[in-house]
Design a protein around this motif. Structure first.
Motif, PDB file in Angstrom:
ATOM      1  N   ALA A   1       0.827  -1.210   0.000  1.00 47.01           N
ATOM      2  CA  ALA A   1       0.000   0.000   0.000  1.00 47.01           C
ATOM      3  C   ALA A   1       0.857   1.253   0.000  1.00 47.01           C
ATOM      4  CB  ALA A   1      -0.926  -0.013   1.215  1.00 47.01           C
TER       5      ALA A   1
ATOM      6  N   GLN B   1       1.172   3.997  -3.315  1.00 46.28           N
ATOM      7  CA  GLN B   1       0.362   5.061  -2.728  1.00 46.28           C
ATOM      8  C   GLN B   1      -0.498   5.762  -3.788  1.00 46.28           C
ATOM      9  OE1 GLN B   1       2.575   8.295  -1.018  1.00 46.28           O
ATOM     10  NE2 GLN B   1       0.845   9.050   0.185  1.00 46.28           N
ATOM     11  N   ASN B   2      -1.787   5.968  -3.431  1.00 43.79           N
ATOM     12  CA  ASN B   2      -2.755   6.660  -4.298  1.00 43.79           C
ATOM     13  C   ASN B   2      -3.014   5.910  -5.616  1.00 43.79           C
ATOM     14  OD1 ASN B   2      -3.014   8.746  -2.400  1.00 43.79           O
ATOM     15  ND2 ASN B   2      -1.303   9.875  -3.303  1.00 43.79           N
ATOM     16  N   LYS B   3      -2.799   4.603  -5.577  1.00 38.12           N
ATOM     17  CA  LYS B   3      -3.114   3.766  -6.721  1.00 38.12           C
ATOM     18  C   LYS B   3      -4.119   2.698  -6.295  1.00 38.12           C
ATOM     19  CE  LYS B   3       1.336   4.510  -9.024  1.00 38.12           C
ATOM     20  NZ  LYS B   3       2.555   3.879  -9.590  1.00 38.12           N
ATOM     21  N   ALA B   4      -4.585   1.923  -7.249  1.00 32.17           N
ATOM     22  CA  ALA B   4      -5.650   0.946  -6.975  1.00 32.17           C
ATOM     23  C   ALA B   4      -5.311  -0.012  -5.829  1.00 32.17           C
ATOM     24  CB  ALA B   4      -5.975   0.162  -8.245  1.00 32.17           C
TER      25      ALA B   4
ATOM     26  N   ASP C   1      -3.394   0.447  -3.260  1.00 31.79           N
ATOM     27  CA  ASP C   1      -3.433   1.216  -2.018  1.00 31.79           C
ATOM     28  C   ASP C   1      -4.868   1.462  -1.581  1.00 31.79           C
ATOM     29  OD1 ASP C   1      -2.751   2.791   0.156  1.00 31.79           O
ATOM     30  OD2 ASP C   1      -2.590   4.625  -1.048  1.00 31.79           O
ATOM     31  N   TYR C   2      -5.738   1.853  -2.515  1.00 30.22           N
ATOM     32  CA  TYR C   2      -7.135   2.110  -2.179  1.00 30.22           C
ATOM     33  C   TYR C   2      -7.826   0.838  -1.687  1.00 30.22           C
ATOM     34  CZ  TYR C   2      -6.561   6.597  -4.577  1.00 30.22           C
ATOM     35  OH  TYR C   2      -6.144   7.853  -4.948  1.00 30.22           O
ATOM     36  N   ALA C   3      -7.560  -0.279  -2.358  1.00 29.40           N
ATOM     37  CA  ALA C   3      -8.202  -1.538  -1.972  1.00 29.40           C
ATOM     38  C   ALA C   3      -7.749  -1.994  -0.583  1.00 29.40           C
ATOM     39  CB  ALA C   3      -7.898  -2.618  -3.014  1.00 29.40           C
TER      40      ALA C   3
ATOM     41  N   SER D   1      -6.343  -0.161   1.794  1.00 29.73           N
ATOM     42  CA  SER D   1      -6.766   0.813   2.808  1.00 29.73           C
ATOM     43  C   SER D   1      -8.242   0.630   3.158  1.00 29.73           C
ATOM     44  CB  SER D   1      -6.520   2.240   2.308  1.00 29.73           C
ATOM     45  OG  SER D   1      -5.144   2.468   2.112  1.00 29.73           O
ATOM     46  N   PHE D   2      -9.063   0.366   2.145  1.00 28.84           N
ATOM     47  CA  PHE D   2     -10.491   0.155   2.400  1.00 28.84           C
ATOM     48  C   PHE D   2     -10.717  -1.085   3.263  1.00 28.84           C
ATOM     49  CE2 PHE D   2     -14.384  -2.103   1.156  1.00 28.84           C
ATOM     50  CZ  PHE D   2     -15.335  -1.189   1.568  1.00 28.84           C
TER      51      PHE D   2
ATOM     52  N   ARG E   1      -2.419  -0.999   8.369  1.00 28.60           N
ATOM     53  CA  ARG E   1      -2.484   0.474   8.364  1.00 28.60           C
ATOM     54  C   ARG E   1      -1.244   1.086   9.003  1.00 28.60           C
ATOM     55  NH1 ARG E   1      -7.218   3.106   7.693  1.00 28.60           N
ATOM     56  NH2 ARG E   1      -6.645   4.611   9.314  1.00 28.60           N
TER      57      ARG E   1
END
Length: 307
Positions: free
Chosen positions: A121, A125-128, A130-132, A134-135, A191
């Motif tokens: 992640a 960072q700030n890519k797919a 990372d978003y997945a 982080s969610f 996280r």
């Protein structure tokens, strides 16, 4: 010499802390109204008094305390009031291996999945990815272990009927308790690793390493990851103690005969000695893990000294 001083200092500090925990737990248990045999309405007053005299519950509080501490020094946690003829130490020996086996797998899951996911992640960072990640990690932090355990049983055990809901007869029985027990810690470590890696990768020495032309893998894992792991180790250390002793609620939901069962049963039965024994075992393991974490600090980052 510094290492020896460090261990001696921490050892005596841990012994004193364990002494305080044992003392506070003892007097808190004695402050609870009623006794371990007061709920049994079938017992006459004479029989109840005879049983309490047998277990020295009629002795002055200071004598009960001194007797208990003297036994504790010998490794004797006393008899179980709810299970006649059974020693608390025997209950701990029966329950701890079960809790530790589940906790061991949960810890492996947390470390082997949480740390790599956190690194991925941070790198993406700030890519797919990372978003997945982080969610999912945010979702995992928000769901309590008992809710996760209940959802797991409902979906996989009753609706899909592909996994058992209780017992530890095969490897399939471990999946539910391990996921429920380590789910929160897995999400939190993910996280924590991500945020720690992002902070470390912005440091000047990382820019210097890159300016020297070092391979990105060396920069990430040799210079970045080692320092990023310090807060992760700080969290994982005490968490290991909590997971190894088992989540009392999770073990109860999956009907496992671990320490959680003995602890919850002792609360309902006012079984003072079992409750104090479980508390002392957890506290001792917790203190050991804190000491191990302090040593790992020096292994991970040589700049940290025992002084």
């Amino acid at each position: 010499m510094n290492l020896l001083k460090f261990f001696l200092k921490r050892f005596f500090s841990a012994i004193f802390t364990l002494f305080l925990i044992s003392t506070i737990t003892f007097f808190l248990m004695k402050a609870i109204p009623g006794g371990p045999f007061s709920k049994n309405e079938k017992l006459s007053d004479r029989v109840r008094e005879s049983i309490e005299e047998k277990y020295h519950l009629n002795d002055p509080i200071h004598k009960q305390y001194l007797d208990y501490m003297a036994g504790l020094l010998k490794g004797d946690l006393g008899p179980s009031f709810a299970r006649p003829g059974v020693e608390v130490s025997d209950l701990m020996k029966q329950g701890f291996p079960i809790s530790a086996s589940i906790g061991g797998f949960a810890i492996l899951m947390v470390i082997l999945i949480g740390v790599p996911f956190g690194i991925i992640a941070a790198i993406k960072q700030n890519k797919a990815p990372d978003y997945a990640i982080s969610f999912l990690s945010t979702l995992g932090v928000c769901i309590p272990s008992f809710v996760l355990a209940t959802l797991f049983i409902f979906v996989f055990c009753y609706k899909l009927n592909i996994l058992p809901s209780n017992g530890l007869d095969s490897w399939k029985h471990y999946i539910g308790p391990v996921v429920a027990l380590g789910g929160f810690s897995l999400a939190f470590v993910t996280r924590l690793t991500r945020s720690s890696m992002l902070e470390i990768m912005q440091q000047d020495y990382i820019r210097t390493a890159r300016a020297k032309g070092l391979p990105e893998s060396v920069v990430l894992f040799k210079h970045g990851l080692r320092n990023a792991l310090i807060p992760v180790v700080t969290y994982i250390g005490p968490t290991v103690a909590a997971i190894l002793t088992g989540s009392f609620v999770v073990e109860r939901i999956f009907a496992l005969p671990g320490m959680g069962k003995h602890f919850t049963d002792s609360v309902g039965n006012r079984d003072y000695t079992t409750l104090m024994g479980a508390t002392i075992v957890f506290a001792a393991l917790y203190l050991v893990m804190i000491l191990i974490v302090d040593v790992l600090y020096v292994v991970i980052d040589p700049r940290i000294k025992f002084d």
